[in-house]
Write a protein that holds these residues in place. Sequence first.
Motif, mmCIF file in Angstrom:
data_model
loop_
_atom_site.group_PDB
_atom_site.id
_atom_site.type_symbol
_atom_site.label_atom_id
_atom_site.label_comp_id
_atom_site.label_asym_id
_atom_site.label_seq_id
_atom_site.Cartn_x
_atom_site.Cartn_y
_atom_site.Cartn_z
ATOM 1 N N ALA A 46 -56.477 56.782 -5.756
ATOM 2 C CA ALA A 46 -55.391 57.524 -5.104
ATOM 3 C C ALA A 46 -54.052 56.797 -5.217
ATOM 4 C CB ALA A 46 -55.735 57.791 -3.640
ATOM 5 N N TYR A 104 -60.191 59.890 -8.754
ATOM 6 C CA TYR A 104 -59.919 61.318 -8.883
ATOM 7 C C TYR A 104 -59.551 61.615 -10.330
ATOM 8 C CZ TYR A 104 -59.720 60.805 -3.869
ATOM 9 O OH TYR A 104 -60.033 60.506 -2.566
ATOM 10 N N ARG A 105 -59.943 62.776 -10.779
ATOM 11 C CA ARG A 105 -59.623 63.168 -12.150
ATOM 12 C C ARG A 105 -58.112 63.321 -12.287
ATOM 13 N NH1 ARG A 105 -62.718 65.649 -16.077
ATOM 14 N NH2 ARG A 105 -64.320 66.241 -14.594
ATOM 15 N N ASP A 124 -66.279 66.657 -8.326
ATOM 16 C CA ASP A 124 -65.187 66.223 -9.199
ATOM 17 C C ASP A 124 -64.457 64.985 -8.683
ATOM 18 O OD1 ASP A 124 -64.353 66.798 -11.795
ATOM 19 O OD2 ASP A 124 -62.474 67.656 -11.083
ATOM 20 N N VAL A 125 -65.194 64.128 -7.966
ATOM 21 C CA VAL A 125 -64.700 62.830 -7.510
ATOM 22 C C VAL A 125 -65.725 61.798 -7.971
ATOM 23 C CG1 VAL A 125 -64.157 61.407 -5.474
ATOM 24 C CG2 VAL A 125 -63.540 63.838 -5.512
ATOM 25 N N TRP A 184 -59.689 58.934 -14.988
ATOM 26 C CA TRP A 184 -59.979 58.919 -13.556
ATOM 27 C C TRP A 184 -59.122 57.824 -12.922
ATOM 28 C CZ3 TRP A 184 -63.384 62.431 -11.451
ATOM 29 C CH2 TRP A 184 -64.098 63.193 -12.384
#
Length: 89
Positions: A23, A86-87, A76-77, A20
């Motif tokens: 950004a 984020y993944r 999924d965050v 993970w």
Amino acid sequence: MNSNGDKRENEKPHPYVGMWVTADGLIRQELLRNGRYDEARGSRISAYTGSYTVKGDHIDYIDDTGFTADGEFREDVLYHGGMIFYRQK
């Protein structure tokens, strides 16, 4: 249970296992299959390490110094410690 007495190794991992990242890519947190995590910050590899547990969409952390934190997975965050992860695909 494996030969080391760790039964988790043979269990199916939860869907959040993996890398993970924020950004900007500066913080990278890898959730390992064995219930451990390894977090890198900038060029500092393994800045934080420890264990985690996931129940549903909630994650609880305890780092190797005893500090605790938590977070939530939504769509999924990962929201953790005021940061958004984020993944990494």
